[in-house]
Enzyme design. Structure first.
Site, short mmCIF file in Angstrom:
data_model
loop_
_atom_site.label_atom_id
_atom_site.label_comp_id
_atom_site.label_asym_id
_atom_site.label_seq_id
_atom_site.Cartn_x
_atom_site.Cartn_y
_atom_site.Cartn_z
N GLU A 21 37.18 56.64 38.58
CA GLU A 21 36.89 56.44 37.39
C GLU A 21 35.51 55.52 37.47
O GLU A 21 35.25 54.77 38.20
CB GLU A 21 37.84 55.46 36.33
CG GLU A 21 39.14 56.54 36.55
CD GLU A 21 39.89 55.71 35.35
OE1 GLU A 21 40.96 56.35 34.93
OE2 GLU A 21 39.74 54.55 35.00
N CYS B 219 29.50 50.84 35.65
CA CYS B 219 30.70 50.22 36.42
C CYS B 219 31.01 51.19 37.49
O CYS B 219 31.40 52.22 37.06
CB CYS B 219 31.63 49.68 35.52
SG CYS B 219 32.94 48.95 36.35
N CYS C 145 43.34 50.86 45.73
CA CYS C 145 42.69 49.56 46.02
C CYS C 145 43.95 48.90 46.86
O CYS C 145 45.07 48.86 46.44
CB CYS C 145 42.37 48.50 44.67
SG CYS C 145 41.79 46.95 45.57
N CYS D 163 46.57 42.83 43.49
CA CYS D 163 46.57 41.54 42.68
C CYS D 163 47.71 42.10 41.34
O CYS D 163 47.56 43.32 41.24
CB CYS D 163 45.27 41.67 41.90
SG CYS D 163 43.83 41.11 43.14
N CYS E 68 46.54 43.80 38.15
CA CYS E 68 45.45 44.75 38.07
C CYS E 68 46.13 46.21 38.31
O CYS E 68 47.05 46.64 39.10
CB CYS E 68 44.70 44.46 38.95
SG CYS E 68 43.36 45.77 39.22
N CYS F 199 38.06 46.46 32.59
CA CYS F 199 38.71 46.14 34.02
C CYS F 199 39.89 46.14 34.12
O CYS F 199 40.73 45.82 33.18
CB CYS F 199 38.11 44.74 34.30
SG CYS F 199 36.56 44.28 33.92
N1 SAH Z 1 37.99 44.12 43.71
C1 SAH Z 1 36.87 43.59 43.28
C2 SAH Z 1 36.38 44.53 42.36
C3 SAH Z 1 37.13 44.70 41.05
S1 SAH Z 1 36.11 44.18 39.60
C4 SAH Z 1 37.32 42.32 42.51
O1 SAH Z 1 38.52 41.73 42.58
O2 SAH Z 1 36.45 41.56 42.03
C5 SAH Z 1 37.46 44.35 38.39
C6 SAH Z 1 37.53 43.08 37.66
O3 SAH Z 1 38.52 43.03 36.53
C7 SAH Z 1 38.14 41.90 38.69
O4 SAH Z 1 37.79 40.57 38.10
C8 SAH Z 1 39.66 41.91 38.34
O5 SAH Z 1 40.35 40.80 38.68
C9 SAH Z 1 39.63 42.21 36.83
N2 SAH Z 1 41.00 42.70 36.29
C10 SAH Z 1 41.98 43.14 37.16
N3 SAH Z 1 42.94 43.63 35.98
C11 SAH Z 1 42.49 43.28 34.94
C12 SAH Z 1 43.02 43.66 33.61
N4 SAH Z 1 44.28 43.99 33.44
N5 SAH Z 1 42.36 43.03 32.47
C13 SAH Z 1 41.13 42.53 32.87
N6 SAH Z 1 40.66 42.44 33.91
C14 SAH Z 1 41.11 42.67 35.12
#
Ligand code: SAH
Length: 337
Positions: A81, A95, A102, A106, A109, A328
């Site tokens: 995406e 983006c 991944c 986390c 996510c 995100c």
């Molecule tokens: N792996 C990298 C790049 C992904 S960036 C990183 O962790 O930075 C995507 C961003 O969106 C990260 O800050 C991630 O933590 C955040 N994110 C993950 N799940 C989310 C959610 N449900 N709502 C909003 N942001 C989220």
């Protein structure tokens, strides 16, 4: 799309053919080599068969149309995406994803739940920006017209695909290709310390963002397994070093999750960690993906005020695209939405 064969096909051609080919792809934005008239016909034919420029993608628009998401189908049928954010001031941010799935797991996510398939190739990263540049080009009469910013905040952990990410940034940055300034490109990481150290040594002035999301080890390890490998102490020391070397700002991303990391106590702990002039916090409204809920607006405001009173620079991210699941952490590459 496949640009990997370009070098092979042009190997016995004069040097200027590369220039012409790159101009055709990145400036003229052709999607069929026959739309180019500078290259000889036989060359165009072999490029069309070995180095095709079509991008297989499906777009889903947002209700407010400032945010558009696309699913791109890669040659091995993996789906990734990518999101276009059109800003009112004429900028356009893309983006990009850096991996299929991944491996970081986390807990908040959606991408992590997919598991991990593979790293993206340089072409596959570049293709996402090219796709949106072509889209803007055809979106006649409407601003913006150029992709001005790129953020590595789509699916995947960019620092686990370090070399390809850096090489794709060179293509984005290249004056004869996308010509997007390094300062307009941001890489976001969950906190891989060795790669942050490596990034510190890079000559390019690319922005660094850190997904922090918790102000102490206990909570951060619960939310982000990476923290059991690299503690907050190690992470913050790598970032201090980055800032000392680069004199560049670092953005700490902090998700606001209801009842989990959004109390006054957490705000005060966070304020202590964010103790340098070049540090800034970006509060992100949590987009529900199952387990957690987003903090209330009142809680977010209170949290923000505590940080500001402690002298921390803090912004709140506009949430683009929640209605199309393009925000995100919601990037999961579903084929049927
Ligand atoms: N792996 C990298 C790049 C992904 S960036 C990183 O962790 O930075 C995507 C961003 O969106 C990260 O800050 C991630 O933590 C955040 N994110 C993950 N799940 C989310 C959610 N449900 N709502 C909003 N942001 C989220």
């Amino acid at each position: 799309m496949n640009l990997d064969n370009l070098k092979i096909i042009l190997a016995n051609e004069p040097k200027f053919r590369f220039k012409q080919a790159y101009k055709a792809i990145f400036v003229d934005l052709i999607s069929d080599w026959n739309d180019n008239t500078t290259l000889p016909l036989t060359l165009r034919e072999s490029l069309n068969s070995e180095c095709q420029l079509k991008i297989k993608a499906k777009i889903s628009g947002s209700k407010n149309t400032d945010t558009v998401k696309a699913l791109i189908c890669l040659d091995d049928l993996s789906v990734i995406e990518t999101v276009l954010l059109k800003h009112r001031d004429g900028r356009a941010t893309v983006c990009v994803s850096s991996q299929v799935g991944c491996p970081m797991r986390c807990s908040f996510c959606a991408t992590g739940k997919l598991g991990y398939k593979r790293n993206l190739e340089v072409t596959e990263i570049v293709e996402q920006v090219l796709f949106w540049q072509r889209y803007l080009n055809n979106d006649t009469g409407k601003r913006p017209v150029r992709v001005t910013n790129v953020v590595f905040m789509g699916m995947g952990e960019p620092f686990l695909n370090y070399n390809n990410v850096m090489e794709s940034i060179r293509t984005l940055n290249n004056k004869e290709r996308f010509n997007i300034g390094a300062r307009h490109i941001s890489v976001s990481t969950c906190g891989l310390v060795p790669q942050i150290n490596k990034f510190t040594k890079e000559k390019m002035q690319v922005n660094l963002a850190i997904s922090l999301h918790a102000p102490n080890d206990k909570l951060r390890s619960e939310l982000m397994p990476v923290n059991t490998k690299y503690s907050l102490d190690e992470l913050m020391s790598a970032i201090r070093n980055y800032v000392d070397e680069k004199s560049r700002q670092v953005m700490f991303e902090y998700l606001m999750i209801d009842g989990v990391n959004d109390s006054e106590y957490h705000a005060k702990q966070l304020a202590k960690l964010i103790n340098r002039p070049l540090y800034m916090v970006n509060l992100i409204r949590y987009n529900p993906t199952g387990k957690f809920r987003s903090s209330t607006p009142v809680a977010i405001k209170k949290f923000m005020n505590i940080l500001m009173r402690a002298g921390v620079r803090v912004t709140q991210r506009q949430t683009f695209g929640t209605d199309i699941n393009a925000a995100c952490g919601q990037l999961v590459g579903e084929k049927n939405n």
